[in-house]
Design a protein around this motif. Structure first.
Motif, PDB file in Angstrom:
ATOM      1  N   ARG A  62       0.826  -1.207   0.000  1.00  0.00           N
ATOM      2  CA  ARG A  62       0.000   0.000   0.000  1.00  0.00           C
ATOM      3  C   ARG A  62       0.859   1.255   0.000  1.00  0.00           C
ATOM      4  NH1 ARG A  62      -2.522  -0.740   5.172  1.00  0.00           N
ATOM      5  NH2 ARG A  62      -3.196   1.417   4.981  1.00  0.00           N
ATOM      6  N   GLY A 116     -11.125  12.110  -4.216  1.00  0.00           N
ATOM      7  CA  GLY A 116     -10.842  10.689  -4.381  1.00  0.00           C
ATOM      8  C   GLY A 116     -12.046   9.887  -4.803  1.00  0.00           C
ATOM      9  N   TYR A 136      -8.426   8.524  -5.997  1.00  0.00           N
ATOM     10  CA  TYR A 136      -9.241   7.462  -5.407  1.00  0.00           C
ATOM     11  C   TYR A 136      -8.321   6.409  -4.783  1.00  0.00           C
ATOM     12  CZ  TYR A 136     -12.032   3.313  -4.834  1.00  0.00           C
ATOM     13  OH  TYR A 136     -12.622   2.200  -4.301  1.00  0.00           O
ATOM     14  N   LEU A 137      -7.308   6.019  -5.525  1.00  0.00           N
ATOM     15  CA  LEU A 137      -6.355   5.027  -5.030  1.00  0.00           C
ATOM     16  C   LEU A 137      -5.683   5.518  -3.747  1.00  0.00           C
ATOM     17  CD1 LEU A 137      -3.864   3.007  -7.070  1.00  0.00           C
ATOM     18  CD2 LEU A 137      -3.021   4.417  -5.234  1.00  0.00           C
ATOM     19  N   HIS A 139      -6.680   7.854  -1.524  1.00  0.00           N
ATOM     20  CA  HIS A 139      -7.646   7.908  -0.411  1.00  0.00           C
ATOM     21  C   HIS A 139      -7.969   6.510   0.119  1.00  0.00           C
ATOM     22  CE1 HIS A 139      -9.082  12.114  -0.073  1.00  0.00           C
ATOM     23  NE2 HIS A 139      -8.692  12.213  -1.335  1.00  0.00           N
ATOM     24  N   SER A 140      -8.090   5.541  -0.780  1.00  0.00           N
ATOM     25  CA  SER A 140      -8.513   4.203  -0.355  1.00  0.00           C
ATOM     26  C   SER A 140      -7.409   3.417   0.360  1.00  0.00           C
ATOM     27  CB  SER A 140      -9.016   3.392  -1.548  1.00  0.00           C
ATOM     28  OG  SER A 140      -7.953   3.042  -2.416  1.00  0.00           O
ATOM     29  N   GLN A 141      -6.163   3.825   0.211  1.00  0.00           N
ATOM     30  CA  GLN A 141      -5.055   3.042   0.758  1.00  0.00           C
ATOM     31  C   GLN A 141      -4.417   3.629   2.013  1.00  0.00           C
ATOM     32  OE1 GLN A 141      -4.341  -0.076  -0.434  1.00  0.00           O
ATOM     33  NE2 GLN A 141      -6.199   0.383  -1.584  1.00  0.00           N
ATOM     34  N   ASP A 143      -4.777   5.595   5.918  1.00  0.00           N
ATOM     35  CA  ASP A 143      -5.675   5.648   7.062  1.00  0.00           C
ATOM     36  C   ASP A 143      -5.972   7.071   7.488  1.00  0.00           C
ATOM     37  OD1 ASP A 143      -6.048   2.739   7.634  1.00  0.00           O
ATOM     38  OD2 ASP A 143      -3.865   2.884   7.609  1.00  0.00           O
TER      39      ASP A 143
END
Length: 166
Positions: A62, A116, A136-137, A139-141, A143
């Protein structure tokens, strides 16, 4: 701005590969050019401090993915391919990795970090977007994720923690 540590200030020399402390408190401070080659080296250096601290493989993946995306975005969008300077600090805090990245490139559009959100992919193939997936990637990976523009600098704070099953 979050409690993520501030990157080395422009004008102060960061020492590539500098590390202090024990494995769990390993730190790294880099000053690089916003180029694909320097991005690869910086990602490898951060991976190294994480590996020495015993980070989980899923967390390593990540972090590599996000750092490559962020640093390439800085080179392409903030500096327009001109290879400006980027200051990166990373430190392990137990199982978590905190990263601060600063640059003096153009500010984010509207002074805000993109949300994102995935672009609309429910369109015919010929109208599928070529880009727009990076934030998006990111933000999603992560914390936690914070951005501010201060004193001519873009400052991005990232925090990664291990996730179950990874």
């Amino acid at each position: 701005m979050s409690t993520v540590p501030r990157a080395a200030r422009p004008g102060k020399r960061a020492v590539p590969g500098a590390r202090t402390g024990t494995a769990a408190g390993v730190r790294l401070s880099l000053t690089i050019r916003a180029t694909p080659e320097a991005t690869r080296e910086a990602v490898a250096a951060v991976r190294g401090i994480m590996a020495r601290a015993g980070a989980a493989p899923g967390l390593l993946f990540r972090v590599e993915l996000v750092l490559a995306e962020v640093l390439n975005n800085i080179g392409e969008h903030a500096y327009g391919g001109a290879g400006g300077r980027v200051w990166l600090k990373a430190r392990m805090e137990g199982d978590a990795l905190c990263v601060t990245i600063a640059d003096r490139g153009k500010p984010m559009p509207g002074g805000e970090m993109p949300e994102g959100v995935l672009p609309d992919t429910e369109v015919p193939c010929e109208r599928q977007p070529e880009g727009g997936f990076g934030w998006y990637l990111i933000h999603s990976q992560v914390d936690s994720l914070d951005y501010c523009r201060r004193d001519g600098e873009n400052i991005l704070g990232l925090r990664f923690t291990p996730r179950s099953g990874a």
